[in-house]
Design an enzyme around this catalytic site. Structure first.
Site, short mmCIF file in Angstrom:
data_model
loop_
_atom_site.label_atom_id
_atom_site.label_comp_id
_atom_site.label_asym_id
_atom_site.label_seq_id
_atom_site.Cartn_x
_atom_site.Cartn_y
_atom_site.Cartn_z
N CYS A 256 -0.96 15.35 12.86
CA CYS A 256 -0.40 14.50 11.82
C CYS A 256 -0.28 15.25 10.50
O CYS A 256 0.11 14.67 9.48
CB CYS A 256 -1.25 13.24 11.62
SG CYS A 256 -2.93 13.57 11.04
N GLU B 18 -14.69 12.37 22.31
CA GLU B 18 -14.49 11.65 21.05
C GLU B 18 -15.84 11.35 20.40
O GLU B 18 -16.82 11.08 21.09
CB GLU B 18 -13.73 10.35 21.32
CG GLU B 18 -13.62 9.38 20.19
CD GLU B 18 -12.91 9.97 18.98
OE1 GLU B 18 -13.39 9.74 17.86
OE2 GLU B 18 -11.88 10.66 19.17
N CYS C 175 5.61 3.82 -0.46
CA CYS C 175 6.69 4.38 0.37
C CYS C 175 7.52 5.30 -0.50
O CYS C 175 8.47 4.86 -1.16
CB CYS C 175 7.53 3.26 0.98
SG CYS C 175 6.66 2.26 2.19
N CYS D 190 4.97 -7.42 2.70
CA CYS D 190 5.38 -6.01 2.87
C CYS D 190 6.19 -5.84 4.16
O CYS D 190 5.79 -6.30 5.24
CB CYS D 190 4.14 -5.11 2.91
SG CYS D 190 4.52 -3.38 3.24
N GLN E 38 -3.08 4.66 16.96
CA GLN E 38 -1.86 5.08 16.26
C GLN E 38 -1.17 3.84 15.70
O GLN E 38 -0.97 2.84 16.40
CB GLN E 38 -0.92 5.81 17.22
CG GLN E 38 -1.43 7.15 17.71
CD GLN E 38 -1.25 8.28 16.70
OE1 GLN E 38 -0.88 8.05 15.55
NE2 GLN E 38 -1.51 9.51 17.12
#
Length: 393
Positions: free
Chosen positions: A352, A276, A14, A85, A209
């Site tokens: 993204c 897809e 992070c 986490c 997602q």
């Protein structure tokens, strides 16, 4: 978000840990506007929780069968344990200790990256809002399967929220998350996950997602924009049935929301086609469409670029929705979109990777951006999801 692992220097995944959420969002908005200067209007960014937001944990397994670690690897290839986490909801973190115990109980030898030996490479855990779980063991071979099957009843007793379990086979000595072969270990092979107004049916190898809250806002936004375009087309005397293609449709998030929007607004004759390449994702999208009663939705197993270029002009859509991988659409699909039949007048591009989106927009001179919106899908990192609406010039 407070993270003891970050404070101890054990994990730096992070990269924006400690930066206030509003500052993260403002900085991301500034970056995407700089990358996409031709977008004239930006809506207020869509945000969600800054912690406990990830619905999927992909834990690297290291150490030994007697003392396994679940988390990441350090620079030397040794395991760093991250079972608490803060990115994951309690439904996942509460399951990780029993899963660690299961590794020992079933004598699953963790894969040693520097030595290139061992069997168990990863454990993937996916959750839904009800706290139900899908668990996957990523193995190098079938050697461990008998022991996993033998001890699986114990795991299901320890973690009764587990609904789906499978083993994925990844024999290569490579930095990959999964292989091509999936072995179901429970009767159930799909996990219902509510994102926005639609229940998706996640399968082991299907795309989902990872931020359920923000993904729901993204899908809802696309459905709302398509509803607006449908109204505009009808006022302008367009085709009675709006035709929508969802390329790179994954488990069907956009396609199903667009189809559900037509049903809820009374324009039930809308034609929606999703395309897809992942067989698991196609099966999940088809199942979800059937479960939701969206009979007008078709999901095709094909490469999006090749399929679009093969369609006759008479089948051209009014609206194209694209959600490509990080690399973007590529030259061939951009060329097809720029020369698409006259009926195709609207494009909704979800990305993204704003950098590849910027490259693709330069390759689409026949299209002009109308508006955009940032979706803070990946808190604590510099990654961002961006949605841009375009129309034909």
């Amino acid at each position: 978000m407070q993270c003891d692992y970050y404070d101890a220097g054990a994990c730096r995944s992070c990269t924006l840990m400690g930066v206030p959420e509003d500052v993260q969002v403002a900085d991301a908005q500034e970056r995407v506007e700089a990358l996409l200067p031709t977008v004239p209007t930006w809506l207020t960014p869509a945000t969600g929780p800054a912690s406990r937001f990830r619905n999927r944990a992909k834990m690297v397994v290291a150490g030994t069968a007697e003392a396994p670690t679940l988390g990441i690897l350090d620079a030397a290839g040794r395991g760093v344990d991250l079972v608490r986490c803060g990115l994951y909801p309690a439904s996942i973190t509460d399951a990780l200790e029993p899963l660690r115990a299961f590794v020992t109980r079933a004598a699953l030898v963790p894969y040693d990256v520097p030595a290139r030996r061992g069997e168990l490479k990863h454990v993937h855990v996916t959750t839904n809002d009800a706290g139900e779980l899908m668990v996957r063991f990523v193995l190098r071979s079938t050697e461990s399967l008998p022991r996993i099957r033998k001890h699986l009843p114990w795991l299901l007793e320890q973690v009764p929220s587990i609904r789906v379990v499978s083993a994925n086979l990844l024999p290569q000595h490579a930095a990959l998350l999964e292989g091509d072969v999936e072995v179901p270990l429970t009767p159930a092979e799909r996990l219902p996950v509510q994102q926005g107004g639609v229940t998706l049916l996640a399968r082991p190898q299907g795309f989902l997602q990872t931020n359920t809250d923000v993904a729901g806002q993204l899908y809802t936004q696309v459905a709302a924009w398509v509803d607006d375009l449908d109204d505009d087309e009808r006022r302008d005397g367009g085709a009675a049935a709006l035709r929508v293609w969802d390329l790179y449709c994954g488990a069907g998030g956009f396609a199903l929301h667009v189809a559900a929007g037509a049903a809820s607004t009374g324009t039930g004759d809308r034609e929606v086609v999703g395309v897809e390449t992942s067989e698991q994702a196609v099966a999940a999208a088809r199942d979800a469409a059937a479960t939701a009663g969206l009979a007008g939705t078709t999901v095709v197993h094909a490469d999006a670029t090749a399929w679009a270029r093969e369609q006759p002009e008479a089948a051209a859509p009014d609206v194209v929705v694209v959600n490509p991988p990080r690399r973007g659409l590529g030259e061939q699909l951009c060329a097809w979109l720029d020369a698409a039949p006259p009926r195709t007048r609207h494009l909704l591009y979800s990305s993204c990777n704003p950098a590849s989106l910027a490259t693709d927009l330069e390759a689409l001179p026949g299209w002009e951006p109308v508006r955009g919106r940032l979706f803070a899908m990946f808190p604590q990192t510099t990654h961002a999801e961006v949605l841009v609406q375009l129309r034909r010039r």
